[in-house]
Design a protein around this motif. Structure first.
Motif, PDB file in Angstrom:
ATOM      1  N   MET A 136       0.835  -1.200   0.000  1.00 15.17           N
ATOM      2  CA  MET A 136       0.000   0.000   0.000  1.00 15.17           C
ATOM      3  C   MET A 136       0.871   1.252   0.000  1.00 15.17           C
ATOM      4  O   MET A 136       0.573   2.227  -0.680  1.00 15.17           O
ATOM      5  CB  MET A 136      -0.887  -0.044   1.236  1.00 15.17           C
ATOM      6  CG  MET A 136      -2.112   0.783   1.174  1.00 15.17           C
ATOM      7  SD  MET A 136      -1.875   2.428   1.763  1.00 15.17           S
ATOM      8  CE  MET A 136      -1.266   2.128   3.379  1.00 15.17           C
ATOM      9  N   GLN A 137       1.950   1.213   0.779  1.00 15.19           N
ATOM     10  CA  GLN A 137       2.809   2.394   0.861  1.00 15.19           C
ATOM     11  C   GLN A 137       3.506   2.651  -0.463  1.00 15.19           C
ATOM     12  O   GLN A 137       3.640   3.796  -0.903  1.00 15.19           O
ATOM     13  CB  GLN A 137       3.807   2.227   2.000  1.00 15.19           C
ATOM     14  CG  GLN A 137       3.089   2.418   3.331  1.00 15.19           C
ATOM     15  CD  GLN A 137       3.912   2.034   4.523  1.00 15.19           C
ATOM     16  OE1 GLN A 137       4.908   1.354   4.406  1.00 15.19           O
ATOM     17  NE2 GLN A 137       3.482   2.462   5.690  1.00 15.19           N
ATOM     18  N   THR A 155       0.746   4.091  -2.878  1.00 13.31           N
ATOM     19  CA  THR A 155       0.319   5.474  -2.643  1.00 13.31           C
ATOM     20  C   THR A 155       1.467   6.455  -2.860  1.00 13.31           C
ATOM     21  O   THR A 155       1.239   7.644  -2.992  1.00 13.31           O
ATOM     22  CB  THR A 155      -0.234   5.684  -1.222  1.00 13.31           C
ATOM     23  OG1 THR A 155       0.594   4.981  -0.321  1.00 13.31           O
ATOM     24  CG2 THR A 155      -1.653   5.214  -1.109  1.00 13.31           C
ATOM     25  N   ASN A 156       2.685   5.940  -2.916  1.00 14.00           N
ATOM     26  CA  ASN A 156       3.813   6.823  -3.201  1.00 14.00           C
ATOM     27  C   ASN A 156       3.950   7.126  -4.678  1.00 14.00           C
ATOM     28  O   ASN A 156       4.881   7.793  -5.084  1.00 14.00           O
ATOM     29  CB  ASN A 156       5.121   6.176  -2.735  1.00 14.00           C
ATOM     30  CG  ASN A 156       5.456   6.603  -1.338  1.00 14.00           C
ATOM     31  OD1 ASN A 156       4.798   7.479  -0.811  1.00 14.00           O
ATOM     32  ND2 ASN A 156       6.453   5.997  -0.749  1.00 14.00           N
ATOM     33  N   ILE A 162       0.644  13.361   1.717  1.00 16.33           N
ATOM     34  CA  ILE A 162       1.358  12.118   1.945  1.00 16.33           C
ATOM     35  C   ILE A 162       2.862  12.306   1.893  1.00 16.33           C
ATOM     36  O   ILE A 162       3.596  11.896   2.765  1.00 16.33           O
ATOM     37  CB  ILE A 162       0.922  11.057   0.915  1.00 16.33           C
ATOM     38  CG1 ILE A 162      -0.487  10.603   1.240  1.00 16.33           C
ATOM     39  CG2 ILE A 162       1.874   9.871   0.928  1.00 16.33           C
ATOM     40  CD1 ILE A 162      -1.130   9.837   0.155  1.00 16.33           C
TER      41      ILE A 162
END
Lengths: 288, 504
Positions: free
Chosen positions: A229-230, A233-234, A242
């Protein structure tokens, strides 16, 4: 004659519909694989559909260069194996007595389990319970709170109930204890059930994400889904909330590679229990 | 018999529990457990800061960059920070998905850090209202003299709740976000100059359309908010780029002004004549059209410029993009988005064990020497410095690319260092000179009627604007649309904001 023609039309339609269905699940997967093997330029130019362009493995190298990937991978593996073992043990040991006619408080216990299917204690109370038990920031916080899924319990109980009572009676005659009856008679007879339910649990643990987000802050204990997920989303530039401005942007090809790396291991499990699945679908059905 | 059954059942339960506690391999000891020296000393109001200090920050992408044996709480930079500040600091991070939920859980459980970041004005004010935060006026005055370089009085005052300050804005040093970009090579090929006014923009696009038969301007406005972000450089020419405008000493929604209608009319004309990408409303991303040369103008986040350039270099045809000044309207108005508004805050929870230490550590972070450390690293190891000029190679920077996660606010010096390390300065610096549009409500406290309705109102205007442009709704209905907008809560929202604005 007519009926045979009708049947053949039916099977044609069947084949077409089912092929379309399976295509709709496979095509996105192939698309992601193609993306993960392509050059970033071609992805930015939206030239990739089902075949990679600018073939390379750089995106996999990128994903596998993260230390966090290995840490998370081993965490997820551990959660899946230990968690599934715990869940299976708990489910079997609960389902067996609940399927016995002679068990007095059967209904009360069943109600007790079923209620949790419809009502939950809410996020903050659950968090406080996990905290008071001292499970925060341990892998147990992912395994224990959700160890038993009532739905699976009902499936297994119904299957046990469908087995002939004569089996149990004869075993009691021979002086077998309850544990022995469960371990030597019921479990071997319900292998398909065990495989199916274990699969449900394993996939659930492998995909566990929300609990990890809530209960775990130590990055050394993060499971794979959180890592994925990280990375994903990056991949959006300019998302101030973020990135705080300037962080490493994940290339889209790497996002695709990460998805493949995360999905692949659990996919590998399916072929091995495929044969049980066919029987498992008949859970609790009439035995021929 | 019955007794035996019970015995067996209880035995099996015990066995089960033993089995579960037996396989405790899953419990990794965390590398550095914090010792609770705080437990014995008096909490809050004490004259001495404690040694242990816990900091929970918002997620930052650079946290993924730790390599080798380095971790967030064990590496040379944090060791240096501990040594220089005298505090035993421990950082951890909120998830990047829905941090607000985790924050409310942390406060509910009472297990709070000494310093924490929160995102979004409404979340901050909610916590302040709940009484979960420590008022900072005293601490700022006595312990954080260095704050003046990080936060202006205006930004601090905007955070007052009941007259007290409960947060420090996380300074955002980036001044440029989205900008207007052109495929410079295509304009050169056609002997065209970068257009400077809206009228020139139109005639330039006409020429490109004639010679290349493409829709020169593309956008990707399929997600909420992206319509205003994308067309910002154009709406600015009409003075309606920000949600509100000042007219006769009052704030008004720019979306219901006659100028907004003019702006939409212009876009409609471009759309009808095939100058605006017919797919603009469904595009999720429009970089591909720049790369493939099927569009010449677009709005991009500044750091995406380098990605597009790289892609153009890799493709055979080559080419490059350049950020250009936003076109000027007939009244001399123009502008790009002001990215410098901070939407993140640093707070000290009321139940924190080490409030004094938290304030002192913040002051330490805001020192110039510390700023050099968290933006360049350690002297002669990660960079060299001679007469105020800093030299750092890309390799040196990449080795410690996670260093900026320790800051709780950015400085211009720091952001420049990191832009340089990423070769982004050519895309960033030219845009510093362009005018930025200021949105007044950014300096307002949390106003319920406005904040809670804002997203819904904005989405409603976006949706209708696209309908007007694509001819799905006739522009003669613009007045009707403004009435609908007011009825939807637009009027109540702007009245509430003016309560604050007129008294300022």
């Amino acid at each position: 004659m007519k009926s045979i023609r009708g049947e053949s039309i039916f099977s044609y339609v069947n084949v077409i519909v089912l092929s379309l269905l399976s295509l709709s699940t496979v095509v996105p997967f192939i698309h992601i694989i193609a993306k993960s093997l392509s050059g970033e330029t071609y992805i930015l130019a939206k030239e990739i559909w089902l075949w990679p362009k600018g073939f390379n493995f750089a995106s996999y190298e990128y994903v596998l260069s993260f230390k966090q990937f290995y840490i998370s991978f081993s965490n997820s593996l551990l959660i899946t194996i230990v968690g599934t073992a715990i869940s299976m043990a708990v489910t079997m040991l609960a389902a067996f007595p609940l399927s016995r006619r002679s068990f007095p408080l059967k209904r009360a216990f069943m109600l007790f389990f079923v209620i949790t299917m419809f009502f939950s204690g809410g996020l903050i109370p659950t968090y406080l319970v996990v905290k008071q038990l001292g499970l925060l920031n341990t892998l147990w916080s992912i395994m224990l709170p959700m160890a038993l899924a009532p739905f699976n319990l009902i499936l297994v109980r119904n299957f046990f109930m469908s087995l002939p009572e004569a089996l149990e009676e004869s075993a009691i005659m021979d002086g077998a204890s309850n544990i022995r009856i469960l371990a030597w008679i019921y479990l071997p007879l319900s292998l398909p059930t065990i495989a199916t339910i274990a699969m449900f649990y394993a996939v659930g643990y492998w995909n566990s994400f929300f609990q990890a987000m809530m209960y775990i802050t130590d990055r050394g204990l993060m499971p794979l889904q959180v890592f994925l997920m990280q990375l994903v989303t990056n991949s959006k530039p300019g998302d101030m909330a973020i990135s705080g401005g300037l962080s490493e942007i994940t290339p889209e090809s790497a996002t695709a590679a990460a998805i493949i790396c995360v999905v692949f291991p659990i996919l590998c499990v399916y072929p091995f229990i495929q044969k049980y699945f066919v029987k498992g679908v008949m859970l609790g059905a009439v035995k021929g | 018999m019955m007794f035996r059954k019970t015995a067996v059942i209880s035995m099996s339960v015990v066995m089960c529990i033993l089995f579960m506690s037996g396989c405790s391999t899953g419990k990794d000891a965390s590398p550095s457990g914090t010792e609770k020296t705080a437990a014995t000393s008096e909490n809050g109001g004490g004259a001495k800061a404690l040694k242990d200090l816990k900091i929970t920050r918002l997620y930052h992408g650079v946290m993924e960059q730790f390599k080798g044996s380095d971790t967030m709480n064990s590496n040379k930079i944090i060791n240096k920070l501990r040594e220089n500040s005298g505090f035993n600091i421990q950082y951890d991070s909120l998830p990047n998905e829905n941090p607000a939920q985790k924050i409310s859980i942390i406060f509910a459980s009472g297990d709070v850090p000494d310093l924490m970041m929160v995102a979004g004005k409404s979340d901050y004010f909610k916590l302040a209202k709940q009484g979960a935060l420590e008022p900072l006026d005293d601490l700022i005055a006595k312990q954080i003299p260095n704050l003046s370089t990080m936060a202006s009085k205006e930004t601090l005052d905007a955070l007052r709740y009941d007259g007290k300050i409960y947060a420090i804005p996380y300074r955002n040093a980036l001044k440029v976000g989205n900008g207007l970009v052109e495929r410079a090579d295509i304009l050169k090929e056609l002997n065209l100059n970068a257009p400077t006014t809206i009228d020139e923009f139109y005639s330039t696009m006409k020429t490109i359309k004639e010679k290349k038969n493409i829709a020169p301007l593309t956008m990707a406005t399929s997600s909420a908010g992206s319509f205003f972000d994308g067309f910002f450089p154009f709406s600015a020419a009409y003075g309606v780029s920000t949600p509100t405008v000042v007219k006769d000493g009052k704030l008004k929604f720019s979306w219901v002004q006659p100028e907004y209608k003019e702006f939409i009319t212009t876009l409609k004309k471009w759309y009808d004549e095939g100058l605006l990408d017919p797919e603009f409303a469904v595009n999720k991303d429009s970089k591909d059209k720049l790369i493939n040369g099927t569009a010449v103008f677009n709005t991009l986040y500044f750091s995406s410029g380098i990605d597009v350039d790289k892609a153009l270099q890799e493709k055979k045809n080559g080419g490059n993009v350049q950020f250009i000044a936003p076109p000027v309207g007939k009244n001399g108005q123009s502008g790009i988005q002001d990215a410098s508004i901070s939407t993140q805050y640093v707070i000290i929870p009321k139940q924190a064990k080490n409030k004094l230490g938290a304030a002192q550590y913040l002051n330490f972070l805001y020192k110039p020497e510390t700023d050099i450390l968290i933006n360049y690293g350690i002297k002669d190891e990660d960079y060299t410095e001679a007469n105020g000029a800093y030299t750092q190679t890309k390799e040196q920077s990449d080795k410690i690319s996670w260093r900026s996660m320790y800051g709780l606010g950015d400085t211009d010096f720091g952001i420049n260092a990191r832009l340089k390390a990423k070769s982004l300065l050519p895309y960033y610096e030219p845009q510093l000179a362009f005018k930025k549009s200021r949105e007044e409500t950014n300096f307002a406290p949390s106003i319920e009627a406005y904040d809670s309705k804002f997203a819904e109102l904005r989405n409603y205007v976006e949706e209708n604007s696209m309908k007007f442009i694509m001819g799905k709704r006739d522009l003669s209905e613009f007045d009707k649309f403004t009435q609908e907008f007011d009825a939807k809560g637009g009027k109540a929202a702007i009245d509430a904001v003016n309560e604050w604005y007129t008294k300022k």
